[in-house]
Write a protein that holds these residues in place. Structure first.
Motif, mmCIF file in Angstrom:
data_model
loop_
_atom_site.group_PDB
_atom_site.id
_atom_site.type_symbol
_atom_site.label_atom_id
_atom_site.label_comp_id
_atom_site.label_asym_id
_atom_site.label_seq_id
_atom_site.Cartn_x
_atom_site.Cartn_y
_atom_site.Cartn_z
ATOM 1 N N SER A 49 -49.698 50.431 66.576
ATOM 2 C CA SER A 49 -49.761 49.857 67.903
ATOM 3 C C SER A 49 -48.603 48.904 68.115
ATOM 4 O O SER A 49 -48.045 48.363 67.156
ATOM 5 C CB SER A 49 -51.086 49.101 68.107
ATOM 6 O OG SER A 49 -51.215 48.669 69.447
ATOM 7 N N THR A 58 -48.264 48.572 76.287
ATOM 8 C CA THR A 58 -48.787 48.729 74.939
ATOM 9 C C THR A 58 -48.814 50.205 74.587
ATOM 10 O O THR A 58 -48.847 51.066 75.470
ATOM 11 C CB THR A 58 -50.217 48.172 74.815
ATOM 12 O OG1 THR A 58 -51.070 48.864 75.739
ATOM 13 C CG2 THR A 58 -50.258 46.684 75.111
ATOM 14 N N TYR A 60 -50.190 53.134 71.315
ATOM 15 C CA TYR A 60 -51.061 53.335 70.159
ATOM 16 C C TYR A 60 -50.794 54.686 69.524
ATOM 17 O O TYR A 60 -50.489 55.664 70.213
ATOM 18 C CB TYR A 60 -52.537 53.289 70.586
ATOM 19 C CG TYR A 60 -52.952 51.982 71.196
ATOM 20 C CD1 TYR A 60 -52.854 51.773 72.567
ATOM 21 C CD2 TYR A 60 -53.434 50.951 70.403
ATOM 22 C CE1 TYR A 60 -53.224 50.560 73.141
ATOM 23 C CE2 TYR A 60 -53.819 49.739 70.957
ATOM 24 C CZ TYR A 60 -53.707 49.555 72.322
ATOM 25 O OH TYR A 60 -54.075 48.352 72.867
ATOM 26 N N LYS A 65 -56.125 55.426 68.890
ATOM 27 C CA LYS A 65 -56.284 55.313 70.334
ATOM 28 C C LYS A 65 -57.768 55.346 70.710
ATOM 29 O O LYS A 65 -58.523 56.180 70.232
ATOM 30 C CB LYS A 65 -55.526 56.452 71.014
ATOM 31 C CG LYS A 65 -55.191 56.223 72.467
ATOM 32 C CD LYS A 65 -54.258 57.304 72.977
ATOM 33 C CE LYS A 65 -52.898 57.235 72.318
ATOM 34 N NZ LYS A 65 -51.950 58.234 72.868
ATOM 35 N N THR A 69 -57.309 47.811 69.898
ATOM 36 C CA THR A 69 -56.694 47.187 71.066
ATOM 37 C C THR A 69 -55.761 46.077 70.612
ATOM 38 O O THR A 69 -56.171 45.187 69.866
ATOM 39 C CB THR A 69 -57.759 46.600 72.002
ATOM 40 O OG1 THR A 69 -58.668 47.622 72.403
ATOM 41 C CG2 THR A 69 -57.102 46.004 73.239
#
Length: 123
Positions: A49, A58, A60, A65, A69
């Motif tokens: 990430s 952002t 991932y 994913k 977060t």
């Protein structure tokens, strides 16, 4: 001196959650992208990430994913990785890394690295 220090790793059961923290010093998050990498034994270091210096973008890896977060708090000079629905295959040493402005997939493009924090997912 530009530094990042990770914390928050540990042992968690499959399906559990952890939040990793990356404390930064010597630079401002508004000018640096922060990425999280991980490396499992015998495997290459992979970027999972990244958050751009703008804080608005952002990205991932497919493997995380929807479960992980990334976020940051410029006032606290910290970035975070919230990990949920953890799997055994998420077991690895997790590293925080920084580079100017934008994210990159390649570890070689990052010039600020922490010492890593171990995450172990096991029942």
């Amino acid at each position: 001196q530009l530094q990042v220090v990770e914390s928050g790793g540990g042992l968690v059961q499959p399906g559990g959650s952890l939040r990793l923290s990356c404390a930064v010093s010597g630079f401002t998050l508004n000018l640096y992208a922060i990425a999280w990498f991980r490396q499992a034994p015998g495997k290459e270091r992979e970027r999972i990430s990244c958050i751009h210096s703008s804080g608005l973008t952002t990205n991932y890896a497919d493997s995380v994913k929807g479960r992980f977060t990334i976020s940051r708090d410029s006032g606290k000079k910290a970035a975070y990785l919230q990990m949920s629905s953890l799997k055994v295959e998420d077991t690895a040493v997790y590293y925080c890394a920084g580079r100017p402005l934008v994210c990159s997939d390649s570890p070689a493009d990052y010039d600020i690295w922490g010492q890593g924090t171990q995450v172990t997912v096991s029942s």
